[in-house]
Design a protein around this motif. Structure first.
Motif, PDB file in Angstrom:
ATOM      1  N   GLN A  14     -13.682   9.082  54.862  1.00 21.11           N
ATOM      2  CA  GLN A  14     -12.447   8.308  54.861  1.00 21.11           C
ATOM      3  C   GLN A  14     -12.407   7.433  53.626  1.00 21.11           C
ATOM      4  O   GLN A  14     -13.433   6.904  53.190  1.00 21.11           O
ATOM      5  N   GLY A  15     -11.223   7.259  53.034  1.00 17.13           N
ATOM      6  CA  GLY A  15     -11.108   6.406  51.864  1.00 17.13           C
ATOM      7  C   GLY A  15      -9.698   5.912  51.665  1.00 17.13           C
ATOM      8  O   GLY A  15      -8.761   6.335  52.337  1.00 17.13           O
ATOM      9  N   TYR A  16      -9.560   4.980  50.739  1.00 15.60           N
ATOM     10  CA  TYR A  16      -8.244   4.570  50.274  1.00 15.60           C
ATOM     11  C   TYR A  16      -7.726   5.656  49.331  1.00 15.60           C
ATOM     12  O   TYR A  16      -8.501   6.270  48.588  1.00 15.60           O
ATOM     13  N   LEU A  17      -6.410   5.857  49.322  1.00  8.56           N
ATOM     14  CA  LEU A  17      -5.840   6.943  48.529  1.00  8.56           C
ATOM     15  C   LEU A  17      -4.580   6.451  47.827  1.00  8.56           C
ATOM     16  O   LEU A  17      -3.686   5.873  48.464  1.00  8.56           O
ATOM     17  N   ALA A  18      -4.518   6.672  46.510  1.00  6.95           N
ATOM     18  CA  ALA A  18      -3.356   6.291  45.714  1.00  6.95           C
ATOM     19  C   ALA A  18      -2.947   7.473  44.852  1.00  6.95           C
ATOM     20  O   ALA A  18      -3.800   8.111  44.219  1.00  6.95           O
ATOM     21  N   GLY A  19      -1.643   7.775  44.818  1.00  6.00           N
ATOM     22  CA  GLY A  19      -1.162   8.902  44.033  1.00  6.00           C
ATOM     23  C   GLY A  19       0.101   8.567  43.271  1.00  6.00           C
ATOM     24  O   GLY A  19       0.986   7.881  43.781  1.00  6.00           O
ATOM     25  N   ASN A  20       0.164   9.064  42.030  1.00 11.45           N
ATOM     26  CA  ASN A  20       1.325   8.866  41.165  1.00 11.45           C
ATOM     27  C   ASN A  20       2.119  10.161  41.032  1.00 11.45           C
ATOM     28  O   ASN A  20       1.545  11.230  40.854  1.00 11.45           O
ATOM     29  N   SER A  21       3.444  10.077  41.131  1.00 13.12           N
ATOM     30  CA  SER A  21       4.340  11.209  40.905  1.00 13.12           C
ATOM     31  C   SER A  21       4.007  12.354  41.863  1.00 13.12           C
ATOM     32  O   SER A  21       4.016  12.161  43.077  1.00 13.12           O
ATOM     33  N   CYS A  22       3.661  13.552  41.337  1.00 10.12           N
ATOM     34  CA  CYS A  22       3.298  14.629  42.267  1.00 10.12           C
ATOM     35  C   CYS A  22       1.991  14.295  42.981  1.00 10.12           C
ATOM     36  O   CYS A  22       1.745  14.770  44.093  1.00 10.12           O
ATOM     37  N   GLY A  23       1.159  13.416  42.388  1.00 12.85           N
ATOM     38  CA  GLY A  23      -0.031  12.946  43.096  1.00 12.85           C
ATOM     39  C   GLY A  23       0.326  12.136  44.323  1.00 12.85           C
ATOM     40  O   GLY A  23      -0.423  12.116  45.310  1.00 12.85           O
ATOM     41  N   GLY A  24       1.467  11.462  44.296  1.00  8.37           N
ATOM     42  CA  GLY A  24       1.946  10.768  45.484  1.00  8.37           C
ATOM     43  C   GLY A  24       2.368  11.733  46.572  1.00  8.37           C
ATOM     44  O   GLY A  24       2.075  11.525  47.757  1.00  8.37           O
ATOM     45  N   ALA A  25       3.049  12.815  46.167  1.00 12.12           N
ATOM     46  CA  ALA A  25       3.447  13.840  47.132  1.00 12.12           C
ATOM     47  C   ALA A  25       2.223  14.479  47.782  1.00 12.12           C
ATOM     48  O   ALA A  25       2.191  14.705  48.998  1.00 12.12           O
ATOM     49  N   ILE A  26       1.199  14.766  46.963  1.00  7.33           N
ATOM     50  CA  ILE A  26      -0.045  15.341  47.493  1.00  7.33           C
ATOM     51  C   ILE A  26      -0.710  14.365  48.454  1.00  7.33           C
ATOM     52  O   ILE A  26      -1.188  14.757  49.526  1.00  7.33           O
ATOM     53  N   SER A  27      -0.742  13.097  48.093  1.00  8.93           N
ATOM     54  CA  SER A  27      -1.368  12.072  48.939  1.00  8.93           C
ATOM     55  C   SER A  27      -0.673  11.980  50.291  1.00  8.93           C
ATOM     56  O   SER A  27      -1.330  11.883  51.342  1.00  8.93           O
ATOM     57  N   LEU A  28       0.656  11.998  50.283  1.00  4.61           N
ATOM     58  CA  LEU A  28       1.418  11.940  51.534  1.00  4.61           C
ATOM     59  C   LEU A  28       1.128  13.153  52.406  1.00  4.61           C
ATOM     60  O   LEU A  28       0.910  13.026  53.614  1.00  4.61           O
TER      61      LEU A  28
END
Length: 286
Positions: free
Chosen positions: A105-119
């Motif tokens: 388990q971890g904290y997760l941060a994503g930008n742009s398409c990285g945000g879509a992947i994170s979600l």
């Protein structure tokens, strides 16, 4: 300037000791950077370049967290296989990456398409995400999807230094903050064998919007962080998403575009640290 020196210049600019590693995430060789100790924080970059794009944030974040910045499959030094390059494909890769580095388990941060992947990853694996940050995230609106797909393809289909410089200038508000090494490395990633597969094979599917019901299902504490001057994905999508997600807050950064961690790194790092810091830790002071 060759590939190694451009990337290495960015790594050296991080300013703290950085581990450069490779690991098999399923059948995908995945390169990643790691620095610091503490609760694990995974940073997912957007389309193009690689984990080194966080070079102005890794150092500050590593004083509070174990920062892990992978090159998302298809980018950087990671494998670039023929694939669908949709959210489901990326989320499977990310699950395999978590498994490979033994991160439960971890904290997760994503930008742009990285945000879509994170979600998508948080939806598929809710217990593996402690808190979530979406930074100028993709896949958050129907109107956004078509435009973002087109602009993503346009920005990345011509791997020349002139085109890369134009693309990054479009995405970054504070032009003086752009490193020549970052622009050079962006071109070299696209010129690698398979370097444009995420765009040509994926056809922007990673930007296909989540439904309101999907967004409502994400109960994690979520920071929606947006550069207010973003021309690529306007702030309105962050505002709309904040109204839908049940446990989300929105912070907007003035004088910042699609990459607020490049435009206003001090402000950006402060927001992330204060959101992700363990309860009871003193406020960020730099």
């Amino acid at each position: 300037m060759d590939k190694e020196s451009a990337r290495q210049q960015l790594i050296e600019a991080i300013g703290v000791p950085v581990e450069q590693r490779e690991i098999q995430a399923g059948d995908i060789k995945t390169a990643y950077l790691a620095a610091g100790d503490g609760p694990p924080l995974v940073l997912l970059h957007g389309s193009g370049i690689g984990g080194v794009v966080w070079y102005q944030s890794i150092g500050a974040l590593s004083t509070h967290f174990r920062v892990i910045a992978p090159d998302v499959v298809g980018y950087g030094e990671s494998d670039k296989p023929p694939a669908t390059y949709d959210k489901a494909f990326y989320a499977r890769w990310l699950r395999n990456f978590f498994d490979a580095i033994e991160l439960n388990q971890g904290y997760l941060a994503g930008n742009s398409c990285g945000g879509a992947i994170s979600l998508q990853f948080a939806m598929n694996n809710p217990k593996r995400v402690k808190k979530l940050a979406l930074i100028n995230s993709g896949a958050l609106g129907k109107q956004m999807a078509t435009g973002a797909k087109f602009r993503s393809l346009l920005l990345n289909c011509y791997p020349t230094l002139t085109a890369a410089r134009w693309a990054i200038h479009y995405l970054v508000h504070e032009k003086s903050n752009i490193s020549d090494a970052l622009t050079q490395y962006a071109v070299e990633v696209l010129q690698k064998p398979g370097g444009r597969r995420p765009f040509w094979d994926g056809k922007g599917k990673v930007f296909d919007p989540f439904t309101d019901d999907q967004l409502k299902s994400v109960s994690h504490k979520t920071l929606i962080l947006w550069g207010k001057e973003d021309q690529f994905i306007p702030t309105q999508y962050g505002r709309l998403t904040k109204k839908i997600m049940p446990n989300a807050q929105l912070k907007a950064i003035r004088r910042a575009g699609h990459f607020p961690f490049l435009d206003r790194p001090f402000v950006f790092n402060k927001h992330l640290i204060e959101f992700f810091k363990p309860t009871g830790e003193s406020r960020y002071n730099a």
